[in-house]
Design an enzyme around this catalytic site. Structure first.
Site, short mmCIF file in Angstrom:
data_model
loop_
_atom_site.label_atom_id
_atom_site.label_comp_id
_atom_site.label_asym_id
_atom_site.label_seq_id
_atom_site.Cartn_x
_atom_site.Cartn_y
_atom_site.Cartn_z
N ARG A 142 0.82 -1.23 0.00
CA ARG A 142 0.00 0.00 0.00
C ARG A 142 0.85 1.28 0.00
O ARG A 142 0.54 2.26 0.68
CB ARG A 142 -0.96 0.03 1.20
CG ARG A 142 -1.94 -1.09 1.25
CD ARG A 142 -2.93 -1.10 0.09
NE ARG A 142 -3.63 -2.37 0.10
CZ ARG A 142 -3.20 -3.45 -0.58
NH1 ARG A 142 -2.12 -3.40 -1.35
NH2 ARG A 142 -3.89 -4.56 -0.52
N SER A 184 -10.03 0.12 4.21
CA SER A 184 -9.31 -0.13 5.46
C SER A 184 -8.72 1.17 5.99
O SER A 184 -8.07 1.90 5.24
CB SER A 184 -8.17 -1.12 5.21
OG SER A 184 -8.70 -2.36 4.82
N GLU A 254 -3.82 3.84 6.67
CA GLU A 254 -3.79 3.64 5.21
C GLU A 254 -4.52 4.82 4.55
O GLU A 254 -4.12 5.31 3.51
CB GLU A 254 -4.47 2.31 4.84
CG GLU A 254 -4.46 2.05 3.35
CD GLU A 254 -4.93 0.65 2.97
OE1 GLU A 254 -4.61 -0.32 3.70
OE2 GLU A 254 -5.62 0.53 1.95
C1 LIG Z 1 -15.30 0.13 0.08
C2 LIG Z 1 -13.83 0.30 -0.19
C3 LIG Z 1 -13.03 -0.81 -0.34
C4 LIG Z 1 -11.66 -0.68 -0.59
N1 LIG Z 1 -10.90 -1.80 -0.73
C5 LIG Z 1 -9.58 -1.69 -1.02
C6 LIG Z 1 -8.78 -2.86 -1.22
O1 LIG Z 1 -9.23 -3.98 -1.14
N2 LIG Z 1 -7.47 -2.69 -1.52
C7 LIG Z 1 -6.89 -1.44 -1.62
O2 LIG Z 1 -5.70 -1.36 -1.90
N3 LIG Z 1 -7.63 -0.32 -1.41
C8 LIG Z 1 -8.95 -0.42 -1.13
N4 LIG Z 1 -9.70 0.72 -0.92
C9 LIG Z 1 -9.06 2.03 -1.01
C10 LIG Z 1 -9.13 2.67 -2.41
O3 LIG Z 1 -10.02 1.96 -3.22
C11 LIG Z 1 -7.74 2.67 -3.08
O4 LIG Z 1 -6.75 3.27 -2.28
C12 LIG Z 1 -7.79 3.40 -4.43
O5 LIG Z 1 -6.63 3.12 -5.14
C13 LIG Z 1 -7.95 4.91 -4.25
O6 LIG Z 1 -8.07 5.51 -5.52
P1 LIG Z 1 -8.64 7.00 -5.67
O7 LIG Z 1 -8.57 7.37 -7.11
O8 LIG Z 1 -9.94 7.11 -5.02
O9 LIG Z 1 -7.50 7.83 -4.87
P2 LIG Z 1 -7.70 8.99 -3.79
O10 LIG Z 1 -8.35 8.42 -2.58
O11 LIG Z 1 -8.31 10.18 -4.42
O12 LIG Z 1 -6.16 9.30 -3.46
C14 LIG Z 1 -5.34 8.35 -2.79
C15 LIG Z 1 -3.88 8.81 -2.91
O13 LIG Z 1 -3.48 8.69 -4.28
C16 LIG Z 1 -2.87 9.89 -4.72
N5 LIG Z 1 -3.12 10.01 -6.16
C17 LIG Z 1 -4.32 9.96 -6.81
N6 LIG Z 1 -4.13 10.08 -8.13
C18 LIG Z 1 -2.79 10.24 -8.33
C19 LIG Z 1 -1.99 10.43 -9.51
N7 LIG Z 1 -2.51 10.51 -10.73
N8 LIG Z 1 -0.64 10.57 -9.34
C20 LIG Z 1 -0.08 10.53 -8.09
N9 LIG Z 1 -0.80 10.34 -6.96
C21 LIG Z 1 -2.14 10.20 -7.08
C22 LIG Z 1 -3.53 10.97 -3.89
O14 LIG Z 1 -2.73 12.14 -3.85
C23 LIG Z 1 -3.66 10.27 -2.54
O15 LIG Z 1 -2.44 10.36 -1.85
C24 LIG Z 1 -11.08 0.61 -0.69
C25 LIG Z 1 -11.89 1.75 -0.55
C26 LIG Z 1 -13.26 1.61 -0.31
C27 LIG Z 1 -14.11 2.84 -0.18
#
Ligand SMILES: Cc1cc2nc3c(=O)[nH]c(=O)nc-3n(C[C@H](O)[C@H](O)[C@H](O)COP(=O)(O)OP(=O)(O)OC[C@H]3O[C@@H](n4cnc5c(N)ncnc54)[C@H](O)[C@@H]3O)c2cc1C
Length: 258
Positions: A142, A184, A254
């Protein structure tokens, strides 16, 4: 570039926050250094005083195939990646199903499910206009040290979308909480589970206002309706303090606290 008002109490997956003016980056724009980039806000907890935000516009929600290379823009939602790879019979992206977010968020978090992680299938990432090989980027559980904004990523195409794997992963998710959350809250410590530790210190189901450590999965901080940032931080700090006192383990968030 242009500004868009985004209400984080609706946009963020945990439904906490307030409206903010977000700078939308378009193709060809130079990327500001003084703003925090958000993707789908599925891994964020937004405070009443967040940093200024920016977001990649739909110019970066692209997906193209050339020879055996698949190039995906960082604003592409995971659900659309899964449907594209299913349609074109491409293997490797099955785990992105029900992992809410954009490709950019997945890259920055090295998001994954069980042994499947985005870096396992990644060829290279475009950062500051330069293609950097995945193996040259420090990454782990992560976490990935991108150093700056990723705009695109490349993957070597392997044929054979695996529907059986997809079904097995979907089944695994069927017992996750359905209330709004950011997934998480804590990373799992080495050789242990954050959920087990939260439960062991008696906090499974603990509620403050409308925020709660889920009864179904103790590492999910859920919003029962009107949950606030203050209540979320209270529960996060309480879990960290109790786990440290009881097990001498420091839980690391996380979710990103902004
Ligand atoms: C119900 C639920 C279940 C989930 N299950 C999992 C799971 O099983 N496994 C898991 O790993 N995660 C899980 N997550 C967390 C989430 O899905 C992941 O972390 C996902 O990758 C977040 O993507 P996002 O676009 O929403 O990023 P955001 O939440 O908007 O940002 C997360 C981070 O990424 C950075 N970021 C975003 N875009 C870029 C870019 N283009 N370049 C550089 N940095 C960037 C942001 O600055 C921030 O630091 C879950 C979330 C939910 C709500």
């Amino acid at each position: 570039m242009y500004f868009k008002t985004i209400d984080f109490s609706k946009y963020s997956s945990i439904k906490v926050g307030q409206p903010a003016e977000v700078l939308m980056i378009e193709k060809g724009d130079s990327i500001p250094k003084d703003r925090y980039l958000i993707g789908g806000a599925n891994n964020l907890l937004i405070s009443p005083t967040p940093p200024p935000f920016m977001m990649l516009s739909k110019d970066f929600a692209t997906i193209t195939q050339k020879g055996d290379i698949l190039t995906i823009g960082a604003a592409m939602p995971t659900g659309r990646i899964v449907s594209y790879t299913k349609k074109h019979d491409i293997a490797g992206f099955e785990f992105c199903s029900k992992l809410p977010g954009t490709l950019g968020g997945m890259l920055a978090m090295n998001a994954g499910v069980k042994e499947y992680e985005i870096f396992n299938i990644l060829h290279s990432i475009k950062i500051n206009g330069e293609w950097v090989l995945a193996k040259e980027i420090e990454h782990g559980y992560r976490f990935a040290k991108l150093g700056s904004i990723a705009t695109h990523a490349r993957f070597k195409i392997k044929k054979g979308f695996d529907q059986t794997l997809l079904d097995a992963l979907l089944n695994l998710r069927s017992n996750q909480p359905h209330e709004p959350s950011a997934g998480s809250a804590f990373k799992n410590p080495k050789n242990d589970y954050a959920g087990r530790l939260i439960e062991a210190v008696g906090l499974k189901g603990e509620r403050k206002g409308d925020m709660q450590w889920s009864n179904i999965h103790a590492n999910f901080l859920i919003n029962l309706g009107e949950g606030t940032h203050k209540d979320a931080i209270y529960l996060i700090d309480l879990a960290k303090e109790r786990v440290l006192t009881t097990f001498n383990i420091t839980l690391k968030e996380e979710i990103k606290l902004l």
